[in-house]
Design a protein around this motif. Structure first.
Motif, PDB file in Angstrom:
ATOM      1  N   ILE A 110      61.335  18.849  33.143  1.00 51.09           N
ATOM      2  CA  ILE A 110      60.692  18.865  34.453  1.00 51.09           C
ATOM      3  C   ILE A 110      59.606  19.925  34.404  1.00 51.09           C
ATOM      4  O   ILE A 110      59.848  21.064  34.005  1.00 51.09           O
ATOM      5  N   ARG A 111      58.416  19.520  34.801  1.00 49.99           N
ATOM      6  CA  ARG A 111      57.245  20.398  34.746  1.00 49.99           C
ATOM      7  C   ARG A 111      56.637  20.470  36.132  1.00 49.99           C
ATOM      8  O   ARG A 111      56.400  19.462  36.776  1.00 49.99           O
ATOM      9  N   HIS A 112      56.398  21.696  36.598  1.00 54.10           N
ATOM     10  CA  HIS A 112      55.873  21.919  37.936  1.00 54.10           C
ATOM     11  C   HIS A 112      54.359  22.105  37.875  1.00 54.10           C
ATOM     12  O   HIS A 112      53.855  22.840  37.041  1.00 54.10           O
ATOM     13  N   GLU A 113      53.667  21.415  38.759  1.00 52.74           N
ATOM     14  CA  GLU A 113      52.237  21.625  38.985  1.00 52.74           C
ATOM     15  C   GLU A 113      52.027  21.641  40.479  1.00 52.74           C
ATOM     16  O   GLU A 113      52.525  20.777  41.184  1.00 52.74           O
ATOM     17  N   PHE A 114      51.290  22.633  40.952  1.00 53.92           N
ATOM     18  CA  PHE A 114      50.874  22.595  42.350  1.00 53.92           C
ATOM     19  C   PHE A 114      49.791  21.532  42.479  1.00 53.92           C
ATOM     20  O   PHE A 114      49.056  21.273  41.528  1.00 53.92           O
ATOM     21  N   PRO A 115      49.647  20.929  43.633  1.00 53.17           N
ATOM     22  CA  PRO A 115      48.673  19.839  43.769  1.00 53.17           C
ATOM     23  C   PRO A 115      47.213  20.287  43.894  1.00 53.17           C
ATOM     24  O   PRO A 115      46.326  19.459  43.793  1.00 53.17           O
ATOM     25  N   THR A 116      46.979  21.595  44.090  1.00 51.80           N
ATOM     26  CA  THR A 116      45.598  22.052  44.272  1.00 51.80           C
ATOM     27  C   THR A 116      45.228  23.131  43.261  1.00 51.80           C
ATOM     28  O   THR A 116      46.086  23.875  42.779  1.00 51.80           O
ATOM     29  N   THR A 117      43.957  23.227  42.968  1.00 54.13           N
ATOM     30  CA  THR A 117      43.479  24.198  41.973  1.00 54.13           C
ATOM     31  C   THR A 117      43.458  25.629  42.495  1.00 54.13           C
ATOM     32  O   THR A 117      43.287  26.551  41.705  1.00 54.13           O
ATOM     33  N   ASP A 118      43.653  25.843  43.784  1.00 58.89           N
ATOM     34  CA  ASP A 118      43.689  27.208  44.312  1.00 58.89           C
ATOM     35  C   ASP A 118      45.104  27.792  44.286  1.00 58.89           C
ATOM     36  O   ASP A 118      45.356  28.855  44.848  1.00 58.89           O
ATOM     37  N   ALA A 119      46.025  27.134  43.617  1.00 57.50           N
ATOM     38  CA  ALA A 119      47.396  27.615  43.486  1.00 57.50           C
ATOM     39  C   ALA A 119      47.421  28.917  42.675  1.00 57.50           C
ATOM     40  O   ALA A 119      46.577  29.119  41.803  1.00 57.50           O
ATOM     41  N   PRO A 120      48.399  29.790  42.929  1.00 56.56           N
ATOM     42  CA  PRO A 120      48.462  31.059  42.194  1.00 56.56           C
ATOM     43  C   PRO A 120      48.850  30.891  40.723  1.00 56.56           C
ATOM     44  O   PRO A 120      48.535  31.736  39.892  1.00 56.56           O
ATOM     45  N   PHE A 121      49.521  29.814  40.383  1.00 54.46           N
ATOM     46  CA  PHE A 121      49.913  29.499  39.000  1.00 54.46           C
ATOM     47  C   PHE A 121      50.253  28.017  38.955  1.00 54.46           C
ATOM     48  O   PHE A 121      50.232  27.339  39.969  1.00 54.46           O
ATOM     49  N   PHE A 122      50.539  27.488  37.764  1.00 54.30           N
ATOM     50  CA  PHE A 122      50.817  26.058  37.568  1.00 54.30           C
ATOM     51  C   PHE A 122      49.731  25.193  38.207  1.00 54.30           C
ATOM     52  O   PHE A 122      50.006  24.181  38.864  1.00 54.30           O
ATOM     53  N   GLN A 123      48.494  25.563  37.976  1.00 53.99           N
ATOM     54  CA  GLN A 123      47.377  24.786  38.512  1.00 53.99           C
ATOM     55  C   GLN A 123      47.304  23.441  37.796  1.00 53.99           C
ATOM     56  O   GLN A 123      47.633  23.337  36.618  1.00 53.99           O
ATOM     57  N   PRO A 124      46.878  22.403  38.489  1.00 57.65           N
ATOM     58  CA  PRO A 124      46.851  21.063  37.905  1.00 57.65           C
ATOM     59  C   PRO A 124      46.132  21.006  36.555  1.00 57.65           C
ATOM     60  O   PRO A 124      45.036  21.549  36.407  1.00 57.65           O
ATOM     61  N   GLU A 125      46.801  20.397  35.595  1.00 55.53           N
ATOM     62  CA  GLU A 125      46.265  20.140  34.263  1.00 55.53           C
ATOM     63  C   GLU A 125      45.808  21.394  33.531  1.00 55.53           C
ATOM     64  O   GLU A 125      44.983  21.333  32.626  1.00 55.53           O
ATOM     65  N   SER A 126      46.380  22.556  33.883  1.00 52.36           N
ATOM     66  CA  SER A 126      46.021  23.812  33.220  1.00 52.36           C
ATOM     67  C   SER A 126      46.951  24.087  32.042  1.00 52.36           C
ATOM     68  O   SER A 126      48.057  23.536  31.955  1.00 52.36           O
ATOM     69  N   GLU A 127      46.506  24.965  31.161  1.00 47.94           N
ATOM     70  CA  GLU A 127      47.347  25.398  30.036  1.00 47.94           C
ATOM     71  C   GLU A 127      48.605  26.090  30.570  1.00 47.94           C
ATOM     72  O   GLU A 127      49.673  25.967  30.004  1.00 47.94           O
ATOM     73  N   GLY A 128      48.474  26.827  31.648  1.00 50.92           N
ATOM     74  CA  GLY A 128      49.620  27.513  32.231  1.00 50.92           C
ATOM     75  C   GLY A 128      50.683  26.565  32.753  1.00 50.92           C
ATOM     76  O   GLY A 128      51.867  26.893  32.757  1.00 50.92           O
ATOM     77  N   ALA A 129      50.294  25.396  33.187  1.00 53.66           N
ATOM     78  CA  ALA A 129      51.245  24.409  33.703  1.00 53.66           C
ATOM     79  C   ALA A 129      51.908  23.594  32.593  1.00 53.66           C
ATOM     80  O   ALA A 129      52.882  22.884  32.843  1.00 53.66           O
ATOM     81  N   ALA A 130      51.398  23.706  31.380  1.00 56.14           N
ATOM     82  CA  ALA A 130      51.969  22.946  30.254  1.00 56.14           C
ATOM     83  C   ALA A 130      53.335  23.512  29.861  1.00 56.14           C
ATOM     84  O   ALA A 130      53.615  24.698  30.060  1.00 56.14           O
ATOM     85  N   LEU A 131      54.161  22.662  29.296  1.00 55.43           N
ATOM     86  CA  LEU A 131      55.435  23.131  28.748  1.00 55.43           C
ATOM     87  C   LEU A 131      55.157  24.143  27.650  1.00 55.43           C
ATOM     88  O   LEU A 131      54.191  24.009  26.890  1.00 55.43           O
TER      89      LEU A 131
END
Length: 114
Positions: A50-71
């Motif tokens: 299960i991988r968490h991504e916030f739906p918007t790019t202004d999120a504090p972390f786990f931004q959509p399609e970011s390296e930080g949101a990757a497993l």
């Protein structure tokens, strides 16, 4: 068909040093998870990530399609393993039952999100 599943939740790059929301003890937790994943794979059990991504790019972390949101690489899914993308923190918001009820559901490589 397997009757056991290991569900691996939110072991993602932003939680590690250099990420946007570093957690204490994350390396030890990831190491333990990697051992459990290896054991589950060896036993032929289903592994679901299960991988968490916030739906918007202004999120504090786990931004959509970011390296930080990757497993994190230590727990990276195999091509045959399911990756469930969630946009909320609550388990009830995750459609996991449809992903583990059948082994023919489509899989998504977490590397596609980077």
């Amino acid at each position: 068909m397997t009757k056991k599943a290991l569900i691996v939740v939110d072991i993602q790059n932003d939680y590690f040093p250099g990420g946007k929301w570093t957690l204490s003890g994350v390396e030890a937790a990831a190491s333990n998870a990697a051992r459990l994943i290896a054991d589950a794979r060896k036993a032929g059990d289903l592994v679901v990530h299960i991988r968490h991504e916030f739906p918007t790019t202004d999120a504090p972390f786990f931004q959509p399609e970011s390296e930080g949101a990757a497993l994190h690489p230590s727990v990276m899914n195999l091509e045959s393993e399911h990756v469930v993308l969630k946009h909320r923190s609550t388990p009830t918001a995750t459609p996991i039952s449809s992903n583990i009820s059948t082994t023919t559901a489509s899989t998504r490589s977490s590397s596609a999100a980077t």
